[in-house]
Design a protein around this motif. Sequence first.
Motif, short mmCIF file in Angstrom:
data_model
loop_
_atom_site.label_atom_id
_atom_site.label_comp_id
_atom_site.label_asym_id
_atom_site.label_seq_id
_atom_site.Cartn_x
_atom_site.Cartn_y
_atom_site.Cartn_z
N SER A 1 -4.65 -1.87 -2.57
CA SER A 1 -4.54 -0.41 -2.69
C SER A 1 -5.14 0.08 -4.01
N GLU B 1 0.81 -1.21 0.00
CA GLU B 1 0.00 0.00 0.00
C GLU B 1 0.85 1.27 0.00
N ARG B 2 2.08 1.19 0.50
CA ARG B 2 2.96 2.36 0.45
C ARG B 2 3.86 2.35 -0.77
N ASP C 1 11.27 1.16 0.96
CA ASP C 1 10.62 1.61 -0.28
C ASP C 1 10.81 0.57 -1.38
#
Length: 326
Positions: free
Chosen positions: A285, A157-158, A176
Amino acid sequence: MRSDSWDHTAMGDHSGRTALVTGANSGIGFEVTKALAANDVHVIMACRDLERARSAREQIHNSVDEATLSIEELDLADLAGVRAFAETVRADYTELHALCNNAGVMALPRRETIDGFEMQFGVNHLGHFVLTGLLLDKLEETPGESRIVTQSSGLHERGEIDFDDLHGEESYDRYDAYAQSKLANVLFAYELDRRLQATDADITSVACHPGYAATNLQRRGPEQSGSRVRLWLMKVANAVFAQSAATGALPMVRAATDPDVTGGEYVGPGGLLNMRGSPEIQRSSDRSYDPPLARELWDRSVALTGVSYDLPDPRAETASAAETDA
């Protein structure tokens, strides 16, 4: 959301079926293998470390009567090895009903695969992209429905796909990079299903995630970076907050076996913050449902690996239909 306290006892009869699980010797992969074997599925344990794989097979044999397990060597960080592995599977196994793309690495210091890809993107996404493409014919030749299940993570989701710096050569953050690889897993699973649905193939593609499960996955980053503090914090978090690896395996087991799960769906724990509990059908997401992004990732993956799929491009199908209507 469809949640019904599903567990491995709801699997039904899967005797005579064959499944392939990557990373089957530990953590989620071990528990997926054990659950499938307990329901009479022959499991091909695809593992990088053969000694650990043999130990894992012995553990399962000690707890599951008449488990049928075979071991094959697979290093997803070496595409030549992935090709050799796929050739072995195509030659030595007559059927393949489920491909469980489970193996992965998490939050590593920046390293590269043998082929020069950033390790997390290379193993978690590109290795499985190649493996799936090379085994697609075997899945299609197998009578009845076959299923491809790709393991993601709530951290997708990130994630963002940085096409200008896919391999973190200009700027690298281990989390990341992990989130990018896990978003790639979901985008791939959905795009693959769209392409499969444009054919007559009786194959579906599904994504899943284990929630927060206590496995060795979280330890490897701190161990490789030499951070004792981070390693201690990971052990404490696993002990206090995580669910067991066996429970974390249930979303993949359900995604691979439940006939009520359909292509393009996402299965994960339905409890607190989707980190624990029984598996349910969830929404991933918003970014993961972006077809142009998925197609760009697909095209880039083909270019990087040299592996293309004999599947129609939904873009071409749509354009052809529009021209016919006109």
